[in-house]
Motif scaffolding. Structure first.
Motif, PDB file in Angstrom:
ATOM      1  N   SER A 189      26.304 -12.555   1.955  1.00 17.69           N
ATOM      2  CA  SER A 189      25.186 -11.692   1.795  1.00 17.69           C
ATOM      3  C   SER A 189      24.054 -11.688   2.707  1.00 17.69           C
ATOM      4  N   LEU A 190      23.642 -12.846   3.152  1.00 21.27           N
ATOM      5  CA  LEU A 190      22.662 -12.997   4.201  1.00 21.27           C
ATOM      6  C   LEU A 190      23.022 -12.574   5.446  1.00 21.27           C
ATOM      7  N   SER A 191      24.379 -12.669   5.882  1.00 22.11           N
ATOM      8  CA  SER A 191      24.736 -12.133   7.012  1.00 22.11           C
ATOM      9  C   SER A 191      24.617 -10.584   7.048  1.00 22.11           C
ATOM     10  N   GLY A 192      24.898 -10.042   6.009  1.00 14.12           N
ATOM     11  CA  GLY A 192      24.916  -8.675   5.755  1.00 14.12           C
ATOM     12  C   GLY A 192      23.383  -8.335   6.044  1.00 14.12           C
ATOM     13  N   ASN A 193      22.448  -8.864   5.382  1.00 14.11           N
ATOM     14  CA  ASN A 193      21.089  -8.642   5.142  1.00 14.11           C
ATOM     15  C   ASN A 193      20.532  -8.939   6.720  1.00 14.11           C
ATOM     16  N   LEU A 194      21.075  -9.786   7.326  1.00 13.97           N
ATOM     17  CA  LEU A 194      20.496 -10.070   8.751  1.00 13.97           C
ATOM     18  C   LEU A 194      21.061  -9.052   9.750  1.00 13.97           C
ATOM     19  N   SER A 195      22.175  -8.463   9.537  1.00 14.09           N
ATOM     20  CA  SER A 195      22.771  -7.239  10.147  1.00 14.09           C
ATOM     21  C   SER A 195      21.952  -5.994   9.946  1.00 14.09           C
ATOM     22  N   ARG A 196      21.575  -5.807   8.818  1.00 13.12           N
ATOM     23  CA  ARG A 196      20.788  -4.741   8.575  1.00 13.12           C
ATOM     24  C   ARG A 196      19.495  -4.819   9.149  1.00 13.12           C
ATOM     25  N   THR A 197      18.836  -5.726   8.940  1.00 16.49           N
ATOM     26  CA  THR A 197      17.592  -6.276   9.671  1.00 16.49           C
ATOM     27  C   THR A 197      17.441  -6.247  11.145  1.00 16.49           C
ATOM     28  N   GLU A 198      18.510  -6.637  11.819  1.00 15.69           N
ATOM     29  CA  GLU A 198      18.614  -6.536  13.283  1.00 15.69           C
ATOM     30  C   GLU A 198      18.880  -4.918  13.473  1.00 15.69           C
ATOM     31  N   ARG A 199      19.799  -4.326  12.990  1.00 17.54           N
ATOM     32  CA  ARG A 199      19.759  -2.736  13.232  1.00 17.54           C
ATOM     33  C   ARG A 199      18.310  -2.253  12.842  1.00 17.54           C
ATOM     34  N   LEU A 200      17.748  -2.337  11.973  1.00 19.07           N
ATOM     35  CA  LEU A 200      16.279  -1.788  11.643  1.00 19.07           C
ATOM     36  C   LEU A 200      15.378  -2.264  12.782  1.00 19.07           C
ATOM     37  N   LEU A 201      15.499  -3.613  13.265  1.00 12.00           N
ATOM     38  CA  LEU A 201      14.635  -3.989  14.263  1.00 12.00           C
ATOM     39  C   LEU A 201      15.071  -3.245  15.765  1.00 12.00           C
ATOM     40  N   GLU A 202      16.153  -3.290  15.691  1.00 17.23           N
ATOM     41  CA  GLU A 202      16.599  -2.258  17.233  1.00 17.23           C
ATOM     42  C   GLU A 202      16.059  -0.959  17.194  1.00 17.23           C
ATOM     43  N   ASN A 203      16.299  -0.440  15.842  1.00 18.18           N
ATOM     44  CA  ASN A 203      15.972   1.038  15.624  1.00 18.18           C
ATOM     45  C   ASN A 203      14.150   1.016  15.865  1.00 18.18           C
ATOM     46  N   GLU A 204      13.362   0.067  15.397  1.00 16.89           N
ATOM     47  CA  GLU A 204      12.017   0.186  15.444  1.00 16.89           C
ATOM     48  C   GLU A 204      11.771   0.018  16.769  1.00 16.89           C
ATOM     49  N   THR A 205      12.231  -0.918  17.742  1.00 18.62           N
ATOM     50  CA  THR A 205      12.229  -1.208  19.130  1.00 18.62           C
ATOM     51  C   THR A 205      12.201   0.008  19.855  1.00 18.62           C
ATOM     52  N   GLN A 206      13.361   0.863  19.567  1.00 14.76           N
ATOM     53  CA  GLN A 206      13.778   2.134  20.162  1.00 14.76           C
ATOM     54  C   GLN A 206      12.764   3.142  19.957  1.00 14.76           C
ATOM     55  N   THR A 207      12.197   3.124  18.623  1.00 18.22           N
ATOM     56  CA  THR A 207      11.182   4.310  18.353  1.00 18.22           C
ATOM     57  C   THR A 207       9.743   3.841  19.138  1.00 18.22           C
ATOM     58  N   ARG A 208       9.313   2.337  19.199  1.00 16.01           N
ATOM     59  CA  ARG A 208       8.283   2.026  19.805  1.00 16.01           C
ATOM     60  C   ARG A 208       8.223   2.343  21.173  1.00 16.01           C
ATOM     61  N   GLN A 209       9.609   2.139  21.994  1.00 14.63           N
ATOM     62  CA  GLN A 209       9.605   2.336  23.498  1.00 14.63           C
ATOM     63  C   GLN A 209       9.420   3.962  23.532  1.00 14.63           C
ATOM     64  N   LYS A 210      10.026   4.692  22.791  1.00 11.56           N
ATOM     65  CA  LYS A 210       9.900   6.303  22.912  1.00 11.56           C
ATOM     66  C   LYS A 210       8.536   6.558  22.756  1.00 11.56           C
ATOM     67  N   LEU A 211       7.851   5.943  21.737  1.00  8.39           N
ATOM     68  CA  LEU A 211       6.297   6.469  21.547  1.00  8.39           C
ATOM     69  C   LEU A 211       5.771   5.945  22.870  1.00  8.39           C
TER      70      LEU A 211
END
Length: 269
Positions: free
Chosen positions: A63-85
């Motif tokens: 369960s923690l691994s799944g949560n970590l993967s989702r968090t990493e994807r969210l962080l990657e999306n946030e990073t890409q969004t920030r870089q785009k901004l």
């Protein structure tokens, strides 16, 4: 006859004693077996309990691994969004930009042309260096500052309320790319001069060399490897510091020595 009876009684007595001892031993053995059975049963229960705990832990880890993967994807999306901004903000406030290339080497002393970008935008007279996937040393940190100062002196450009961004970003590679000893100083100066003048450096002319406060171009390491990289990147002219043309040797394109940044500008812009 009396002796026979006495012997018989003795034998009976001995057998009785043996029987009693055997019974006592058997009783003790049975009790010991019962205790061991009880211990085994308790241990089996403990093993079952531990297995259940392990199963629960494995479930928690999954369960923690799944949560970590989702968090990493969210962080990657946030990073890409920030870089785009950030890119959008830069584009909105950008005054001018020039693209060029600096030449570094990898751990095997093989040269690589690394994209260089100098952006001038509205700001507060700040200077920024952004490096990605490239190792630089302290000399590089001071070299790019010298490059901008020299570019301002050459172009006599006022940068009041202007920020300058120097971006050196290499695509991820297996081998680590290295820019050391300020060897990118000359190329950064060329790109900065081009940006300040609203021009573009020539794509088929690359250079290597340090930059000094007196505008002179200084020697660097691995000139031949860098010259080969320049040729492989489409350059037809490779500018090098004084005294290093022979070190480059014959690489199939023109190699020319330049003593000052002003001399380099004549060929590169």
């Amino acid at each position: 006859m009396p002796d026979s009876n006495r012997k018989f009684r003795i034998a009976i007595t001995i057998l009785s004693i043996l029987l009693i001892c055997s019974s006592a031993f058997l009783f003790i053995s049975l009790e010991d077996i019962k205790q061991k059975d009880a211990s085994i049963t308790a241990m089996s229960g403990e093993v079952t309990s531990q297995k259940q705990k392990i199963s629960q832990l494995e479930s928690n880890v999954s369960s923690l691994s799944g949560n970590l993967s989702r968090t990493e994807r969210l962080l990657e999306n946030e990073t890409q969004t920030r870089q785009k901004l950030e890119e959008d903000i830069i584009n909105l406030t950008m005054v001018t930009k020039s693209d060029y290339g600096v030449i570094g080497v990898d751990e095997n002393d093989i040269g690589h042309v690394i994209p260089l970008e100098v952006i001038i935008k509205e700001g507060n007279s700040n200077l920024f260096l952004n490096v990605a996937n490239v190792l630089v040393d302290e000399a590089m940190q001071s070299s790019y500052q010298t490059a901008i100062r020299v570019a301002r002196e050459v172009t006599r450009t006022s940068l009041v309320k202007k920020d300058i961004l120097v971006n050196i970003k290499s695509p991820p590679q297996e081998q680590k790319l290295i820019i050391s000893g300020g060897s990118a100083g000359g190329a950064i100066t060329i790109a900065a001069i081009a940006a300040m003048e609203g021009k573009a450096p020539l794509s088929d002319v690359l250079m290597t060399g340090t930059i000094s406060e007196d505008h002179s171009i200084g020697q660097i390491g691995a000139p031949r490897a860098k010259g080969i990289a320049a040729k492989e990147n489409g350059a037809k002219l490779f500018l090098v510091p004084p005294g290093q043309k022979n070190e480059v040797g014959d690489i199939g394109i023109e190699v020319r020595e330049v003593r000052t940044i002003e001399e380099a500008v004549k060929y590169a812009i």
